[in-house]
Motif scaffolding. Structure first.
Motif, PDB file in Angstrom:
ATOM      1  N   ALA A  24       0.827  -1.209   0.000  1.00 26.56           N
ATOM      2  CA  ALA A  24       0.000   0.000   0.000  1.00 26.56           C
ATOM      3  C   ALA A  24       0.857   1.254   0.000  1.00 26.56           C
ATOM      4  O   ALA A  24       0.551   2.240  -0.672  1.00 26.56           O
ATOM      5  CB  ALA A  24      -0.936  -0.005   1.203  1.00 26.56           C
ATOM      6  N   VAL A  25       1.942   1.219   0.733  1.00 26.94           N
ATOM      7  CA  VAL A  25       2.823   2.391   0.830  1.00 26.94           C
ATOM      8  C   VAL A  25       3.709   2.533  -0.403  1.00 26.94           C
ATOM      9  O   VAL A  25       3.831   3.629  -0.980  1.00 26.94           O
ATOM     10  CB  VAL A  25       3.681   2.307   2.107  1.00 26.94           C
ATOM     11  CG1 VAL A  25       4.779   3.375   2.098  1.00 26.94           C
ATOM     12  CG2 VAL A  25       2.804   2.460   3.348  1.00 26.94           C
ATOM     13  N   PHE A  26       4.318   1.454  -0.845  1.00 26.94           N
ATOM     14  CA  PHE A  26       5.346   1.541  -1.892  1.00 26.94           C
ATOM     15  C   PHE A  26       4.892   1.027  -3.258  1.00 26.94           C
ATOM     16  O   PHE A  26       5.679   1.022  -4.205  1.00 26.94           O
ATOM     17  CB  PHE A  26       6.585   0.753  -1.466  1.00 26.94           C
ATOM     18  CG  PHE A  26       7.252   1.284  -0.226  1.00 26.94           C
ATOM     19  CD1 PHE A  26       7.907   2.506  -0.248  1.00 26.94           C
ATOM     20  CD2 PHE A  26       7.234   0.559   0.956  1.00 26.94           C
ATOM     21  CE1 PHE A  26       8.528   3.008   0.884  1.00 26.94           C
ATOM     22  CE2 PHE A  26       7.848   1.045   2.096  1.00 26.94           C
ATOM     23  CZ  PHE A  26       8.499   2.276   2.067  1.00 26.94           C
ATOM     24  N   GLY A  27       3.624   0.601  -3.370  1.00 28.06           N
ATOM     25  CA  GLY A  27       3.158   0.020  -4.633  1.00 28.06           C
ATOM     26  C   GLY A  27       3.180   0.969  -5.807  1.00 28.06           C
ATOM     27  O   GLY A  27       3.159   0.536  -6.967  1.00 28.06           O
ATOM     28  N   GLY A  28       3.231   2.281  -5.544  1.00 31.32           N
ATOM     29  CA  GLY A  28       3.305   3.252  -6.634  1.00 31.32           C
ATOM     30  C   GLY A  28       4.704   3.777  -6.880  1.00 31.32           C
ATOM     31  O   GLY A  28       4.878   4.687  -7.699  1.00 31.32           O
ATOM     32  N   GLY A  29       5.695   3.224  -6.171  1.00 30.31           N
ATOM     33  CA  GLY A  29       7.068   3.667  -6.355  1.00 30.31           C
ATOM     34  C   GLY A  29       7.560   4.532  -5.213  1.00 30.31           C
ATOM     35  O   GLY A  29       7.040   4.494  -4.086  1.00 30.31           O
ATOM     36  N   ASP A  30       8.570   5.331  -5.495  1.00 33.00           N
ATOM     37  CA  ASP A  30       9.238   6.171  -4.498  1.00 33.00           C
ATOM     38  C   ASP A  30       8.253   7.165  -3.882  1.00 33.00           C
ATOM     39  O   ASP A  30       7.500   7.835  -4.595  1.00 33.00           O
ATOM     40  CB  ASP A  30      10.391   6.916  -5.168  1.00 33.00           C
ATOM     41  CG  ASP A  30      11.198   7.758  -4.193  1.00 33.00           C
ATOM     42  OD1 ASP A  30      11.154   7.484  -2.986  1.00 33.00           O
ATOM     43  OD2 ASP A  30      11.867   8.706  -4.651  1.00 33.00           O
TER      44      ASP A  30
END
Length: 330
Positions: free
Chosen positions: A139-145
């Motif tokens: 949830a936190v890092f699934g979209g990248g940096d």
């Protein structure tokens, strides 16, 4: 081996029973894990109670519940290196689309679903990494940096929420979390920069004010149906709502116009189905955080194997400050 089983839906005290069955041998590509702890999640409780829409009976004649756990590999099947014997591991998808999960002294499952625990990390922590840990990390890092971004974590005092707060801070984000009661303090202790009461009727205004009147880049959402109007108010153009739950409103009405004209991405997460590449990233994020002593996995209560029904009741009751575990060898 000793285990907890059920064959029909119902209240935990009525359908869960302590049994003893033969310890299985690992098939080719599998490992046999002697478990120490089993993690109890809301999804386990819903599966046992028959709360999933359209499901009228258990999918198998006998089910050993729970998908999360930790322990030690004691045997391997053909094709798995003998060197794995003795490894301390944590389990993901233990009972996903399979009859036998981790509410047991032993489990056989594919080798890749038994992940080596980093040195010095306890089995109690390992038993929290499957559903809560992977959900928080993806949830936190699934979209990248996320460095330099502002993340809103709705439900920042739940097990996933507390892990997400810590991971987001480690990733360099500013974190605004919502909670209520004692959870306000817990979310702040976890590292949230700002913690707001999710029951505040002016929540949207307070979220924006906490971010200098600017919208937030990414929202980690535990109650999508209840919170979607607030989320639409505060999300930035081209932002993402990463939703992993909507238990209180499973058929939400979406404010499509506000979402459309911000080009919002709604990313609905089901961690059981996470593709291998994304799962590997989430595992690496969790292990890096644990190795850096930057991630604490809160444990609310621990029960014996014979007390598994009480563990289910504790999860159903809610308002927990952390995970519920079963110590399966006790």
């Amino acid at each position: 081996m000793k285990c907890i089983q059920y064959s029909r839906f119902g209240a935990a005290s009525e359908v869960l029973s302590l049994s003893e069955i033969p310890t299985p041998d690992p098939a080719p590509g599998e490992v046999l894990v002697e478990l120490t702890h089993s993690g109890v999640n809301p999804s386990d409780v819903k599966a046992r109670s028959g709360a999933r829409p359209g499901v009228t009976k258990p999918p198998f004649d006998q089910i050993i519940p729970h998908s999360d756990g930790a322990g030690r590999i004691v045997a391997v099947g053909d094709g798995v290196a003998n060197a794995r014997i003795g490894e301390q591991v944590w389990i993901w998808n233990g009972q996903w689309q399979r009859p036998f999960g981790t509410a047991s002294t032993h489990i056989c499952l594919p080798s890749n679903q038994a992940v080596p625990l980093p040195d010095g990390i306890s089995s109690e922590t390992g038993a929290v990494l499957g559903i809560p840990g992977l959900t928080a990390a993806h949830a936190v890092f699934g979209g990248g940096d996320i460095s330099g971004q502002t993340l809103l974590i709705q439900g920042g005092a739940g097990t996933v929420g507390l892990l997400a707060v810590q991971l987001a801070k480690l990733g360099g984000a500013k974190v605004i979390a919502t909670a209520r009661g004692d959870g306000l303090v817990e979310a702040e202790k976890a590292g949230a920069d700002v913690v707001l009461n999710y029951a505040d009727p002016d929540l949207s205004q307070h979220i924006l004010a906490a971010n200098g009147d600017a919208p937030v880049s990414r929202i980690i959402e535990v109650e999508f149906g209840l919170n979607i109007s607030t989320d639409a108010d505060v999300i930035a153009p081209n932002g993402t709502i990463a939703a992993y739950g909507s238990a209180k409103e499973m058929a939400p009405t979406l404010p499509f116009g506000p979402l459309l004209f911000k080009a919002v991405k709604v990313d609905i997460l089901l961690i059981y189905l996470l593709p291998k590449g994304q799962r590997d990233v989430a595992i690496a994020k969790l292990h890096d955080a644990l190795t850096a002593n930057a991630l604490s996995c809160p444990i609310a209560q621990t029960f014996s194997l014979a007390q598994t029904a009480a563990a289910h009741d504790a999860v159903e009751a809610g308002n927990r400050a952390g995970a519920v575990l079963v110590e399966v060898q006790s």
